[in-house]
Design a protein around this motif. Structure first.
Motif, PDB file in Angstrom:
ATOM      1  N   GLY A 254      27.028  72.715  57.127  1.00 49.97           N
ATOM      2  CA  GLY A 254      26.617  71.334  56.984  1.00 49.97           C
ATOM      3  C   GLY A 254      26.887  70.476  58.200  1.00 49.97           C
ATOM      4  N   VAL A 255      27.270  71.081  59.324  1.00 47.84           N
ATOM      5  CA  VAL A 255      27.586  70.350  60.549  1.00 47.84           C
ATOM      6  C   VAL A 255      26.623  70.807  61.643  1.00 47.84           C
ATOM      7  N   ARG A 256      25.973  69.873  62.313  1.00 43.84           N
ATOM      8  CA  ARG A 256      25.122  70.224  63.451  1.00 43.84           C
ATOM      9  C   ARG A 256      26.025  70.570  64.640  1.00 43.84           C
ATOM     10  N   ILE A 257      25.888  71.771  65.156  1.00 47.81           N
ATOM     11  CA  ILE A 257      26.726  72.205  66.281  1.00 47.81           C
ATOM     12  C   ILE A 257      26.137  71.652  67.574  1.00 47.81           C
ATOM     13  N   GLN A 258      26.820  70.669  68.123  1.00 44.25           N
ATOM     14  CA  GLN A 258      26.373  70.001  69.340  1.00 44.25           C
ATOM     15  C   GLN A 258      27.567  69.274  69.948  1.00 44.25           C
ATOM     16  N   PRO A 259      27.469  68.875  71.235  1.00 45.15           N
ATOM     17  CA  PRO A 259      28.586  68.143  71.844  1.00 45.15           C
ATOM     18  C   PRO A 259      29.000  66.954  70.992  1.00 45.15           C
ATOM     19  N   GLY A 260      30.297  66.847  70.766  1.00 43.94           N
ATOM     20  CA  GLY A 260      30.826  65.766  69.952  1.00 43.94           C
ATOM     21  C   GLY A 260      31.084  66.145  68.511  1.00 43.94           C
ATOM     22  N   CYS A 261      30.593  67.315  68.079  1.00 44.63           N
ATOM     23  CA  CYS A 261      30.846  67.739  66.701  1.00 44.63           C
ATOM     24  C   CYS A 261      32.279  68.260  66.576  1.00 44.63           C
ATOM     25  N   PRO A 262      32.792  68.373  65.359  1.00 50.30           N
ATOM     26  CA  PRO A 262      34.157  68.885  65.192  1.00 50.30           C
ATOM     27  C   PRO A 262      34.345  70.261  65.835  1.00 50.30           C
ATOM     28  N   TYR A 263      35.418  70.389  66.600  1.00 50.02           N
ATOM     29  CA  TYR A 263      35.806  71.655  67.227  1.00 50.02           C
ATOM     30  C   TYR A 263      34.708  72.204  68.147  1.00 50.02           C
ATOM     31  N   TRP A 264      33.984  71.282  68.780  1.00 52.75           N
ATOM     32  CA  TRP A 264      32.956  71.688  69.744  1.00 52.75           C
ATOM     33  C   TRP A 264      33.556  72.553  70.843  1.00 52.75           C
ATOM     34  N   ASP A 265      34.783  72.237  71.289  1.00 44.30           N
ATOM     35  CA  ASP A 265      35.398  72.989  72.386  1.00 44.30           C
ATOM     36  C   ASP A 265      35.597  74.458  72.017  1.00 44.30           C
ATOM     37  N   ILE A 266      35.888  74.733  70.744  1.00 52.81           N
ATOM     38  CA  ILE A 266      36.059  76.115  70.305  1.00 52.81           C
ATOM     39  C   ILE A 266      34.718  76.843  70.307  1.00 52.81           C
ATOM     40  N   TRP A 267      33.690  76.181  69.771  1.00 54.31           N
ATOM     41  CA  TRP A 267      32.363  76.816  69.765  1.00 54.31           C
ATOM     42  C   TRP A 267      31.903  77.069  71.191  1.00 54.31           C
ATOM     43  N   GLU A 268      32.062  76.083  72.057  1.00 58.84           N
ATOM     44  CA  GLU A 268      31.636  76.220  73.449  1.00 58.84           C
ATOM     45  C   GLU A 268      32.397  77.346  74.153  1.00 58.84           C
ATOM     46  N   HIS A 269      33.688  77.468  73.835  1.00 65.31           N
ATOM     47  CA  HIS A 269      34.500  78.524  74.432  1.00 65.31           C
ATOM     48  C   HIS A 269      33.909  79.901  74.139  1.00 65.31           C
ATOM     49  N   TYR A 270      33.563  80.137  72.875  1.00 68.65           N
ATOM     50  CA  TYR A 270      33.044  81.456  72.521  1.00 68.65           C
ATOM     51  C   TYR A 270      31.592  81.634  72.947  1.00 68.65           C
ATOM     52  N   ARG A 271      30.809  80.568  72.905  1.00 66.61           N
ATOM     53  CA  ARG A 271      29.406  80.707  73.340  1.00 66.61           C
ATOM     54  C   ARG A 271      29.338  81.149  74.789  1.00 66.61           C
ATOM     55  N   TYR A 272      30.221  80.634  75.645  1.00 67.04           N
ATOM     56  CA  TYR A 272      30.159  80.946  77.069  1.00 67.04           C
ATOM     57  C   TYR A 272      31.278  81.889  77.500  1.00 67.04           C
ATOM     58  N   LEU A 273      31.844  82.627  76.546  1.00 66.55           N
ATOM     59  CA  LEU A 273      32.874  83.599  76.889  1.00 66.55           C
ATOM     60  C   LEU A 273      32.302  84.611  77.888  1.00 66.55           C
TER      61      LEU A 273
END
Length: 307
Positions: A254-273
């Motif tokens: 129920g959350v749009r994954i985009q900059p500013g969303c909750p825990y964006w830094d974690i998602w970004e970390h794994y996306r660009y691992l």
């Protein structure tokens, strides 16, 4: 006995799929993964997933037949697309024991190890959906009509992470259960468009008796929902500060994954691992509502007309 993971995706969720697969392979390089296409537009996401060892569900004709049959059972007005039920193909795939995971998830452990609980149970989930009662699952009619007991309703779950076994019921059993659901749309809470979750809960609570939610084990378990504010980052994972435990996975349901969303830094970390994280882009403001757009146009006209 074979074990593996199923995912459902199409080309619209390539970025989410890559982030999920990178997190999974960070902790587990071996477990087989099978993609069930959400629709006909899956060639690009499958191409992106192949370097992670992802294979395509072999019997795509079966998946299509399943969706067409569900459309026949429910009709056009029941939910917005029968494609959301494609995860039902997991019951009839090649894995004897399997884990299904939505791709708007990243994991923080060798997640397949949770299938060890299937020695004693036939269905697993791992979330706190039940603490909200039957919201987004059932209406009070299921109690009024004696469909389920209060105790059984404590087993409602989020349909984005679950594990089970092949052969618990037949295709005809599946269709029969869905036909029961189609006869009683008033049993289900579709108010927030969670159209697959209510039907799926009905199926599991009706057909599978040996169920276990991992958060009910001794010592409890960490949360997993990205709207929970009490997770704290520790390296490349999150800690649930209420339980003091590391999260097993994080779900942006129920959350749009985009900059500013909750825990964006974690998602970004794994996306660009393993890659260089690109420069942050400006977050575009949300479009104005139709009423606001009309007001803005009137203001402009007024500004032009006033002396």
């Amino acid at each position: 006995m074979t074990r593996g993971i199923y995912i459902v995706a199409n080309d619209k969720v390539i970025e989410q799929t890559i982030a999920f697969l990178k997190s999974l392979r960070h902790y587990d390089s071996e477990t087989p993964i099978i993609l069930i296409p959400f629709d006909a537009n899956y060639q690009e996401v499958f191409k992106a997933a192949q370097p992670f060892g992802v294979e395509l569900f072999e019997d795509l004709d079966f998946v299509e037949t399943l969706c067409l049959k569900l459309h026949d059972i429910f009709g056009k007005g029941f939910f917005n697309t029968p494609n959301k039920q494609r995860k039902q193909a997991c019951w009839f795939g090649p894995f004897d024991e399997f884990l299904y995971i939505d791709v708007d998830i990243v994991v923080f452990e060798k997640i397949i190890d949770n299938l060890s609980y299937l020695e004693d149970y036939d269905f697993l989930c791992c979330d706190y959906q039940h603490t909200n009662g039957t919201e987004n699952v059932f209406t009070s009619k299921v109690l009024d009509d004696g469909v389920f007991t209060e105790n059984e309703l404590h087993d409602v779950f989020n349909s984005g992470w679950w594990a089970s076994k092949k052969g618990l019921f037949s295709v005809e059993d599946l269709y029969d259960t869905f036909a029961e659901c189609a006869e009683h749309p008033d049993y289900f809470d579709f108010s927030q468009k969670t159209t697959d979750q209510p039907i799926f809960n009905y199926l599991v609570l009706k057909r599978i008796q040996r169920r276990f939610n991992l958060v009910n084990q001794p010592g409890k378990a960490p949360g997993s929902w990205a709207r929970s504010p009490h997770f704290q980052r520790e390296g490349d994972r999150l800690i649930d500060t209420k339980t003091g435990q590391p999260l097993q996975y994080l779900h942006w349901a129920g959350v749009r994954i985009q900059p500013g969303c909750p825990y964006w830094d974690i998602w970004e970390h794994y996306r660009y691992l393993g890659e260089e994280i690109p420069e942050p882009t400006a977050i575009a403001p949300p479009p104005a509502s139709p009423s606001r757009q009309w007001i803005n146009r009137l203001k402009k006209v007024y500004q032009r007309l006033k002396p």
